[in-house]
Design a protein around this motif. Structure first.
Motif, mmCIF file in Angstrom:
data_model
loop_
_atom_site.group_PDB
_atom_site.id
_atom_site.type_symbol
_atom_site.label_atom_id
_atom_site.label_comp_id
_atom_site.label_asym_id
_atom_site.label_seq_id
_atom_site.Cartn_x
_atom_site.Cartn_y
_atom_site.Cartn_z
ATOM 1 N N LEU A 19 10.656 -10.048 -12.667
ATOM 2 C CA LEU A 19 9.563 -9.116 -12.387
ATOM 3 C C LEU A 19 9.910 -8.200 -11.215
ATOM 4 N N LEU A 20 10.400 -8.786 -10.116
ATOM 5 C CA LEU A 20 10.751 -7.977 -8.952
ATOM 6 C C LEU A 20 11.887 -7.015 -9.266
ATOM 7 N N ALA A 21 12.890 -7.478 -9.984
ATOM 8 C CA ALA A 21 14.006 -6.602 -10.350
ATOM 9 C C ALA A 21 13.526 -5.443 -11.207
ATOM 10 N N THR A 22 12.652 -5.723 -12.154
ATOM 11 C CA THR A 22 12.128 -4.676 -13.032
ATOM 12 C C THR A 22 11.294 -3.669 -12.257
ATOM 13 N N LEU A 23 10.402 -4.138 -11.391
ATOM 14 C CA LEU A 23 9.554 -3.238 -10.616
ATOM 15 C C LEU A 23 10.368 -2.378 -9.653
ATOM 16 N N VAL A 24 11.317 -2.990 -8.983
ATOM 17 C CA VAL A 24 12.127 -2.240 -8.018
ATOM 18 C C VAL A 24 13.017 -1.233 -8.741
ATOM 19 N N ARG A 25 13.611 -1.655 -9.828
ATOM 20 C CA ARG A 25 14.495 -0.751 -10.581
ATOM 21 C C ARG A 25 13.719 0.427 -11.162
ATOM 22 N N ALA A 26 12.509 0.168 -11.628
ATOM 23 C CA ALA A 26 11.684 1.233 -12.204
ATOM 24 C C ALA A 26 11.057 2.102 -11.124
ATOM 25 N N GLY A 27 11.062 1.608 -9.879
ATOM 26 C CA GLY A 27 10.478 2.366 -8.783
ATOM 27 C C GLY A 27 8.960 2.379 -8.795
ATOM 28 N N LYS A 28 8.370 1.474 -9.550
ATOM 29 C CA LYS A 28 6.915 1.428 -9.661
ATOM 30 C C LYS A 28 6.353 0.325 -8.778
ATOM 31 N N ASN A 29 5.189 0.599 -8.207
ATOM 32 C CA ASN A 29 4.426 -0.390 -7.443
ATOM 33 C C ASN A 29 5.176 -0.961 -6.248
ATOM 34 N N THR A 30 6.232 -0.317 -5.805
ATOM 35 C CA THR A 30 6.974 -0.888 -4.679
ATOM 36 C C THR A 30 6.199 -0.770 -3.377
ATOM 37 N N SER A 31 5.370 0.254 -3.217
ATOM 38 C CA SER A 31 4.604 0.355 -1.970
ATOM 39 C C SER A 31 3.597 -0.789 -1.869
ATOM 40 N N LEU A 32 2.976 -1.148 -2.967
ATOM 41 C CA LEU A 32 2.053 -2.287 -2.976
ATOM 42 C C LEU A 32 2.801 -3.586 -2.701
ATOM 43 N N LEU A 33 3.975 -3.732 -3.299
ATOM 44 C CA LEU A 33 4.791 -4.923 -3.051
ATOM 45 C C LEU A 33 5.140 -5.035 -1.572
ATOM 46 N N LYS A 34 5.555 -3.931 -0.981
ATOM 47 C CA LYS A 34 5.943 -3.937 0.433
ATOM 48 C C LYS A 34 4.763 -4.298 1.329
ATOM 49 N N LYS A 35 3.580 -3.775 1.017
ATOM 50 C CA LYS A 35 2.391 -4.071 1.829
ATOM 51 C C LYS A 35 1.969 -5.533 1.684
ATOM 52 N N ALA A 36 2.118 -6.083 0.496
ATOM 53 C CA ALA A 36 1.647 -7.444 0.233
ATOM 54 C C ALA A 36 2.651 -8.511 0.657
ATOM 55 N N ALA A 37 3.915 -8.149 0.792
ATOM 56 C CA ALA A 37 4.968 -9.146 0.988
ATOM 57 C C ALA A 37 4.782 -10.001 2.238
ATOM 58 N N LEU A 38 4.534 -9.389 3.377
ATOM 59 C CA LEU A 38 4.416 -10.164 4.613
ATOM 60 C C LEU A 38 3.200 -11.099 4.598
ATOM 61 N N PRO A 39 2.011 -10.624 4.186
ATOM 62 C CA PRO A 39 0.888 -11.574 4.087
ATOM 63 C C PRO A 39 1.130 -12.700 3.072
ATOM 64 N N VAL A 40 1.763 -12.380 1.946
ATOM 65 C CA VAL A 40 2.060 -13.415 0.942
ATOM 66 C C VAL A 40 3.012 -14.448 1.527
ATOM 67 N N LEU A 41 4.042 -13.994 2.218
ATOM 68 C CA LEU A 41 4.993 -14.915 2.847
ATOM 69 C C LEU A 41 4.292 -15.809 3.861
ATOM 70 N N ALA A 42 3.451 -15.238 4.704
ATOM 71 C CA ALA A 42 2.747 -16.017 5.724
ATOM 72 C C ALA A 42 1.791 -17.034 5.100
ATOM 73 N N ILE A 43 1.047 -16.613 4.105
ATOM 74 C CA ILE A 43 0.092 -17.516 3.441
ATOM 75 C C ILE A 43 0.830 -18.655 2.745
ATOM 76 N N CYS A 44 1.914 -18.335 2.073
ATOM 77 C CA CYS A 44 2.678 -19.382 1.376
ATOM 78 C C CYS A 44 3.296 -20.370 2.360
ATOM 79 N N ALA A 45 3.880 -19.864 3.450
ATOM 80 C CA ALA A 45 4.487 -20.750 4.447
ATOM 81 C C ALA A 45 3.440 -21.680 5.058
ATOM 82 N N LEU A 46 2.311 -21.119 5.412
ATOM 83 C CA LEU A 46 1.236 -21.934 5.973
ATOM 84 C C LEU A 46 0.726 -22.952 4.952
ATOM 85 N N SER A 47 0.596 -22.536 3.705
ATOM 86 C CA SER A 47 0.116 -23.436 2.652
ATOM 87 C C SER A 47 1.083 -24.587 2.415
#
Length: 168
Positions: A19-47
């Motif tokens: 999924l990530l390879a497809t989205l990045v290669r297509a250039g779609k939704n990468t700004s949303l991915l970039k914004k969500a990445a740090l909170p997702v990482l923090a939430i997952c680590a804490l969980s």
């Protein structure tokens, strides 16, 4: 052990990578991915920390680790991948660290050796559910896997890599 090593048990990780390879290669939704990445990482680590401390185990055969824990790792490492490839300054610095470069160089050998080494050490050291035993087992497995990876690079991989010029 099936949830850990079976391809079908790990389809979530493969799907995340695809999924990530497809989205990045297509250039779609990468700004949303970039914004969500740090909170997702923090939430997952804490969980993951909450999960491990609430069940008092890091055993990958524990049903909650093998399901919820593995899924959280998929999302966390997916977020880490997005942060790294997007050039996030802190993660760019992290990935350019000599320790990370070392592990990147030997990552395939580590991947190949870590499960058999862990299996042999588990047989030798015995199985225990205590956290201290699991940490000792993980550290010993890690150290031996690194030694085997270094030897593999010198004895197997480098001689074959020197032959590459004849085939490329």
């Amino acid at each position: 052990i099936v949830p850990y090593v079976s391809t079908f048990g790990r389809l979530d990780a493969l799907a995340m990578g695809a999924l990530l390879a497809t989205l990045v290669r297509a250039g779609k939704n990468t700004s949303l991915l970039k914004k969500a990445a740090l909170p997702v990482l923090a939430i997952c680590a804490l969980s993951v920390l909450v999960l491990v401390f609430s069940i008092h185990s890091m055993d990958n055969l524990h049903p909650l680790i093998a399901t919820i824990g593995f899924a959280l790792n998929v999302y966390a490492f997916g977020a880490l991948l997005v942060l790294t490839i997007s050039g996030h300054p802190k993660f760019k610095t992290l990935m350019e660290n000599p320790v990370m470069i070392f592990f990147g160089k030997y990552s395939y050998s580590l991947y190949i050796f870590h499960v058999p080494v862990h299996f042999v050490l588990t047989q030798w050291m015995g199985q225990s559910k205590s956290t201290s035993h699991l940490i000792l087992l993980a550290l010993a497995s890690f150290a031996i896997s690194i030694l085997l990876a270094l030897m593999s690079m010198k004895v197997i991989e480098m001689p074959f890599l020197r032959l590459k010029r004849f085939f490329v």
